[in-house]
Design an enzyme around this catalytic site. Structure first.
Site, PDB file in Angstrom:
ATOM      1  N   THR A 158      37.778  28.423   3.510  1.00 37.53           N
ATOM      2  CA  THR A 158      39.280  28.447   2.699  1.00 37.53           C
ATOM      3  C   THR A 158      39.946  27.877   4.210  1.00 37.53           C
ATOM      4  O   THR A 158      40.184  28.394   5.319  1.00 37.53           O
ATOM      5  CB  THR A 158      39.590  29.405   1.638  1.00 37.53           C
ATOM      6  OG1 THR A 158      38.009  29.583   0.583  1.00 37.53           O
ATOM      7  CG2 THR A 158      40.219  29.949   1.222  1.00 37.53           C
ATOM      8  N   ARG A 186      34.912  29.278 -12.053  1.00 43.09           N
ATOM      9  CA  ARG A 186      35.481  31.030 -11.486  1.00 43.09           C
ATOM     10  C   ARG A 186      36.355  29.949 -10.432  1.00 43.09           C
ATOM     11  O   ARG A 186      37.003  29.049 -10.574  1.00 43.09           O
ATOM     12  CB  ARG A 186      33.989  30.444 -10.698  1.00 43.09           C
ATOM     13  CG  ARG A 186      34.112  32.011  -9.855  1.00 43.09           C
ATOM     14  CD  ARG A 186      34.304  31.284  -8.109  1.00 43.09           C
ATOM     15  NE  ARG A 186      34.881  33.079  -7.051  1.00 43.09           N
ATOM     16  CZ  ARG A 186      35.405  32.067  -6.236  1.00 43.09           C
ATOM     17  NH1 ARG A 186      35.811  31.190  -5.824  1.00 43.09           N
ATOM     18  NH2 ARG A 186      34.972  33.562  -4.872  1.00 43.09           N
ATOM     19  N   VAL A 187      37.643  31.549 -10.790  1.00 39.44           N
ATOM     20  CA  VAL A 187      38.693  31.301  -9.427  1.00 39.44           C
ATOM     21  C   VAL A 187      38.669  32.964  -8.748  1.00 39.44           C
ATOM     22  O   VAL A 187      38.428  33.442  -9.029  1.00 39.44           O
ATOM     23  CB  VAL A 187      40.201  31.962 -10.473  1.00 39.44           C
ATOM     24  CG1 VAL A 187      41.429  31.742  -9.329  1.00 39.44           C
ATOM     25  CG2 VAL A 187      40.028  30.423 -10.933  1.00 39.44           C
ATOM     26  N   GLY A 188      38.698  32.245  -7.196  1.00 40.88           N
ATOM     27  CA  GLY A 188      38.421  33.376  -6.624  1.00 40.88           C
ATOM     28  C   GLY A 188      40.079  33.952  -6.022  1.00 40.88           C
ATOM     29  O   GLY A 188      41.015  34.302  -6.938  1.00 40.88           O
TER      30      GLY A 188
END
Ligand code: GLY
Length: 295
Positions: A158, A186-188
């Site tokens: 990231t 999916r979202v982090g």
């Protein structure tokens, strides 16, 4: 690092995790190259939100980073990206989650920054990107789809940036392909304010890398801001926030600026690629905190 108030300062990260030893110098070079773009915006008197966005867009071009072109793949072999940018003067936020088929998720987040909504996801985010003239691309344009290359590190890499501009404004942002093999949709932490990023001119700014579910569960960016408001310098706030993830498994890494341009960074991961510079500090890049003997 504490300091008198700086005219400008900028710090970026290009991800936390365990990376191959022979990646260290190429990673530092990628970081310094991206940092130079942000530095040039700030030296010219530009805005922190633009310096941070342009820095992240530069990192999004590189296959060593898990963002944009180098994004890791989800369980279906697709690229879904999260990104955000926040203006610490106005508390404006632009963020996108699980967006597909755009060249620069950070650019889409920047386009959303002055809109009433703070977060768009999936198809809606891509439709917004298209309507606002962001650069779209085919799935086959992404490095890991073209080459089936594995991620550069075990946590992916990231990217993020925090900048202080000559007007005293602070911006913080993130951009990521998320975790390799993640479920579709999916979202982090990266597009969630108070989790992967935050900026407030009165306190400072922070951006995180690591396992998003842990960073979000512990609200690490919000905690960092609280520590800064309580009087911690940037380094102490970064150290405390990363330590806060320990009880739920760790794997967190932080870059922090305080309101005067003091710089801090910390990680509990084997490596964390960081570069920073300020009006009184030459640019340097590191892949572990222990390398940074300047501070
Ligand atoms: N920190 C990036 C992610 O978990 O998606």
């Amino acid at each position: 690092m504490t300091s008198a108030t700086r005219t400008w300062a900028i710090i970026l990260h290009a991800g936390a995790g365990r990376r191959p030893k022979n990646d260290a110098q190429p990673t530092r070079d990628v970081c310094l190259n991206a940092l130079a773009r942000g530095q040039s915006v700030l030296r010219d008197g530009g805005a922190a939100v633009d310096a941070a966005t342009e820095t992240m867009m530069e990192l999004e071009k590189h296959p060593l980073c898990n963002a944009g072109y180098g994004s890791v793949l989800n369980e279906h072999g697709e690229v879904e990206m999260d990104a955000a940018i926040m203006d610490g003067a106005s508390f404006d936020i632009g963020a996108v989650g699980a967006i597909r088929g755009v060249r620069h998720a950070a650019q889409v987040a920047r386009l959303l920054l002055r809109e009433p909504q703070i977060l768009l996801v999936g198809e809606g985010a891509r439709a917004f990107a298209r309507a606002r003239g962001a650069e779209l691309c085919d799935e086959r344009a992404f490095h890991r789809i073209k080459t089936q290359a594995p991620p550069s590190s075990d946590l992916g890499d990231t990217v993020g940036c925090v900048a202080l501009d000559p007007s005293g404004n602070i911006a913080a942002g993130t951009s990521t392909g998320g975790l390799s093999g993640k479920p579709a949709g999916r979202v982090g932490d990266s597009p969630l304010p108070g989790c992967g990023f935050y900026a407030d001119n009165a306190a400072g700014g922070a951006s995180f890398s690591g396992i998003g579910e842990r960073i979000a569960r512990k609200l690490l960016a919000a905690r960092t801001m609280q520590y800064l408001r309580e009087g911690d310098d940037a380094q102490r706030a970064a150290d405390r926030a990363v330590a806060d993830a320990g009880p739920i498994g760790g794997a967190a890494a932080a870059i922090v600026l305080d309101a005067r341009g003091g710089i801090g960074w910390a990680h509990d991961t084997p490596s964390f690629a960081v570069a920073y510079a300020a009006s009184d500090l030459a640019a340097a890049a590191y892949v572990t905190r222990s390398e940074d003997v300047r501070r």
